[in-house]
Design an enzyme around this catalytic site. Structure first.
Site, PDB file in Angstrom:
ATOM      1  N   SER A 163      -6.479   0.122  -9.217  1.00  0.00           N
ATOM      2  CA  SER A 163      -5.947   1.457  -9.042  1.00  0.00           C
ATOM      3  C   SER A 163      -5.317   1.690  -7.662  1.00  0.00           C
ATOM      4  O   SER A 163      -4.583   2.651  -7.502  1.00  0.00           O
ATOM      5  CB  SER A 163      -7.057   2.483  -9.273  1.00  0.00           C
ATOM      6  N   LYS A 172      -4.884   5.595   0.302  1.00  0.00           N
ATOM      7  CA  LYS A 172      -4.852   5.920  -1.125  1.00  0.00           C
ATOM      8  C   LYS A 172      -5.141   7.412  -1.266  1.00  0.00           C
ATOM      9  O   LYS A 172      -5.952   7.964  -0.497  1.00  0.00           O
ATOM     10  CB  LYS A 172      -5.943   5.085  -1.808  1.00  0.00           C
ATOM     11  N   SER A 212     -10.334  -2.485  -7.887  1.00  0.00           N
ATOM     12  CA  SER A 212      -9.180  -1.628  -7.579  1.00  0.00           C
ATOM     13  C   SER A 212      -8.497  -1.899  -6.249  1.00  0.00           C
ATOM     14  O   SER A 212      -7.365  -1.463  -6.049  1.00  0.00           O
ATOM     15  CB  SER A 212      -9.592  -0.157  -7.658  1.00  0.00           C
TER      16      SER A 212
END
Lengths: 559, 559
Positions: free
Chosen positions: B216, B132, B240
């Site tokens: 996310s 990420k 997330s």
């Protein structure tokens, strides 16, 4: 002076004294501190039988060896410590709660249980244990030194929790067979290196009653120094277990946060989670620290206190010497650069460093990121709420803050740090921890073993035991908070005592700073004579097993 | 619309696309999401060779079995995943940084090393790994979706850290032989369940490109779902990792705080230490989660990241079935009481609960302290700085917040919570954790084994994959933050997909609350058709070994 709160404080003080059975009261008048400075050893022994002396001068491990097997009854052991604690309190003001009757009843129950042949209830069967007055014991009050907490639960009336709850660690040691019998004195707010509050007044240093016992776990330290308890539990947010342990010639462990359960104990600013307070054992031997930690971990406290980390006692870590036969390397920390330790502390450091070398191990200089930055960081965390919590609790009775508390928190609350700045402080803290870790790792290239330094040897206080409220706040000289800031385990062990004939004033000393000049000028070997000096050994986070094992080795070496 | 920031965003987006070699570009025009909703499986396979399909559809454990022995070269494996990731990005917008060249060079180095006969460099030898875009990889930018972070280090220019630092976890997996090759998309601020920012725009759900991939860590989830990466690392502060894992039919682990190193990764409100963000693996199999955690712990991250706890991988905990032959008991969590899971999620829950019973284990109802209180508490922690950090970073380029961010943080910063109230929130958090622990312990009396519930089976999102910015913020419905609040490990595993022919609207449903009514009214099986549904298994704090082992068992059962 507010009549109401001072009367309440006096009433409480007298109630506590009133719980000492008449047969254990010392003859009046008590000798003044001036006329009888040192009340340890032979002085206190005169009021005890040989049998009582034998019991109370056995360490916690020795005691459970006997109580678990029935060689000694729990009742006799607990009663002997109650007697000696009563004497200790009369001589030094070290207690805040007395519950001897309750303890002796519990000891009788344990004896009866053992007599049925079921065996000991646990590894602490029949062991008397004392607690700093932040811990709740069922049937007993907790004031934490606040007048406004008398007849309340942590300052709140009518909760039905008054005298009716047990902190998690208390519950666990009781499950293991230990017997709480008294709670020890502390400064109200717990945020001071001088053990004084409006209820009890000063706890005196038993080695020299003109001096402070240190703080904040000072009552515990004085009590244990006088062998009024074999094992106690204190708390440490910036040195509060270690500072008084060093001043009272006992062993004390500041564990990493999350190793032992703190749940359900009272505290100041209990939500302050940047440099948080921890609880840890204080005792007359290093192996007694191990006993408490190992026994508590056998209760799997991580299943009862959400802050405790699932790390059981690791026997394989609990050895002082490396299995590969390499030498140990100790980092020798000498000075913050702001204040140099005074002659007796320097002597203790040099003596232990020499001893390490004589035993075939290595000592290298420890030059870490500034410990003054760690101290500044900790103080900022302690004051991030603007003193709201402390002034609220002082305000419950309208009592004024003690000298050291006023020095840090003023006479009223100020504006708290805004949330974003609280989080900035957390980041600064994390950065400091990383720098420290990197430095520690980097020492691998300096050691004969190729391992980073095994432990750090450091002063606890750069000054020996001193007058109660001296002009300088000696509790803030920066030799202890760095351990809290890096969250390492730190063990204090006794080394020596101030000797006015050896630890003379060095007239040639050139001060590093103005503060240093002041500290060295204030030093008076005549005043501090007889005061104990301890040092600390600091290990890697969560390696309590290892630092305790090293402290056991030092105890043997120094015996 | 500010020309400056939108131009910078566009330039960055095109630079990233420009890093895809021409031979890997899809023929233009690309099919629209409407015309080609599902791009998984056969759709994406059409652009790959059989050999590439074989490699990229092997899970991480299968890959290292081959790359460590030289059966497959690292170069071929890394190149195949680069190709497939390039396709995945063109189809779903899942990447934010591409560095295929650097990765392939590293793979060649690994192959050369293996060819010398020295053996694999570590347990992850030759394994492609994605991150990420909060993690720093040397040679590569990190924007975290902020336009104002382009050409800076975390928003600051001229630090010499730009493209020149490595987050601790990145360093460790590289030491173990893994090969980072791309970084995945995320919402700017990371505080949104919808993966959208001004640079990349929306990441589409590969199973139905009209729907969001969640967030996310949505770019990571979409990438892995398309087998563009076998193993990635996301972060989870309120769901997330888990929310997008459930929406993309992959496995994801939210570990306990302090189990894996987060040090040196970018983050929003990085000092927020009440309900902190954690990083964890996302993958195509449960055993791949184990591979990453076990391998990372072999690096002793506690010696490099001060927040990591010294708990090695405990093989003895990593088994699904109790050694004493007793049955497992799962707590079945059905509803927050505010919003009831929609038909496809209810079907998944009932199916897995039945499966557990069929396999000879037990399921009991899970009625813990309110998960809505946990959600409220987490949101309060996330907003304790008044949005100062987020609005500062949005302000660097003057970009407006995305819809969900604005919903939580408004369009400008507000007054931060004062320090004393921050600490009050910490206390409220601790109290909640203790209540939860007590409840969990109390289930011992309800199970056949006498143990408390072994793990909790819970929805991740009460709604299946949905439209991008629907009127309701589906990321805030309270089915994930409780795991962060009690700091437990949670593993998501895939269960089913929405089937419009089965998961019909229940016209007779009586809503629990107004919000519930809205959620059920908005549900349209036609819209969500094909969207994956995953569930989560939640275990005791720090027992990552056990929840992963259980997830491996569920994967086998469901195969």
């Amino acid at each position: 002076m507010n009549a109401t709160w001072s009367a309440r404080a006096k009433k409480k003080r007298e109630e506590v004294l009133g719980l000492i059975p008449p047969k254990w009261r010392l003859p009046r008048p008590l000798p003044s501190p001036e006329s009888q400075k040192d009340v340890t050893a032979d002085y206190i022994r005169q009021f005890l039988s040989e049998r009582e002396i034998d019991i109370t001068e056995t360490d916690a491990v020795g005691i459970v060896e006997r109580t678990r097997t029935g060689k000694w009854t729990a009742t006799e052991v607990v009663t002997a410590f109650c007697h000696r604690a009563a004497l200790a309190h009369q001589l030094t003001n070290c207690l805040l709660e007395i519950f001897f009757d309750q303890a002796i009843m519990e000891a009788e129950r344990l004896d009866a249980n053992l007599a049925t042949g079921k065996g000991p209830v646990g590894p602490l069967h029949g062991l008397p244990i004392s607690f700093k007055d932040q811990f709740h014991v069922r049937g007993v009050e907790t004031t934490m030194g606040y007048v406004g907490w008398i007849d309340t639960f942590e300052g709140v009336k009518g909760t039905r929790k008054e005298r009716n709850v047990e902190s998690e660690l208390v519950r666990e040691v009781c499950m293991l067979g230990a017997v709480p019998f008294c709670k020890s004195n502390l400064p109200h707010t717990v945020m001071s290196g001088v053990t004084w509050n409006h209820i009890t007044g000063h706890t005196l240093n038993p080695f020299n009653r003109l001096l402070t016992c240190g703080g904040s776990s000072g009552g515990e330290a004085a009590l244990i120094a006088l062998r009024g308890s074999p094992l106690g539990v204190g708390t440490d947010i910036g040195g509060s277990i270690r500072y008084p342990s060093a001043f009272n010639e006992i062993y004390g462990l500041r564990p990493s946060y999350g190793r032992l359960p703190y749940l359900g104990a009272a505290n100041s600013m209990p939500g302050q989670n940047i440099v948080p307070s921890v609880c840890g054992p204080m005792a007359t031997s290093a192996r007694a620290l191990r006993l408490l930690v190992e026994a508590t971990l056998s209760q799997e406290p991580w299943l009862h206190d959400p802050a405790v980390v699932e790390i059981p006692w690791r026997r394989e870590l609990a050895t002082s010497l490396p299995s590969d036969g390499t030498r140990l390397t100790f980092g020798l920390y000498k000075t913050t650069g702001e204040v140099t330790p005074l002659p007796p502390v320097q002597r203790a450091l040099a003596f232990v460093a020499d001893l390490i070398r004589k035993k075939g191990h290595d000592v290298i200089e420890w030059n870490p990121p500034s410990h003054l930055e760690a101290t500044a960081l900790a103080l900022e965390a302690f004051k991030a709420d603007g003193g709201v919590d402390i002034h609220y609790n002082l305000g419950l009775a309208g009592e004024p803050p003690q000298d050291r508390v006023e020095g840090n928190y003023g006479i009223r609350a100020t504006t708290p740090k805004p949330g974003n700045e609280v989080f900035d402080l957390v980041l600064r803290h994390k950065r400091y921890q990383k720098q420290y870790m990197d430095y520690w790792n980097s020492t691998a290239k300096l050691t004969s073993s190729g391992r980073p330094v095994d432990a750090i040897l450091s002063p606890v206080s750069p000054v020996p035991p001193h007058l109660f409220f001296a002009t300088t706040d000696y509790g803030k000289l920066g030799y202890t908070p760095w351990v809290n800031v890096i969250d390492s385990p730190g063990v204090v062990f006794p080394v020596t005592r101030v000797d006015k004939n050896i630890d003379k004033v060095d007239e040639t000393y050139q001060p590093l700073t103005e503060l240093d000049g002041k500290i060295w000028e204030e030093y008076d070997p005549e005043v501090s004579h007889g005061g104990p000096v301890g040092l600390q050994l600091v290990g890697r986070r969560f390696q309590e097993e290892k630092v305790i094992a090293l402290a056991e080795m030092f105890q043997e070496w120094l015996a």
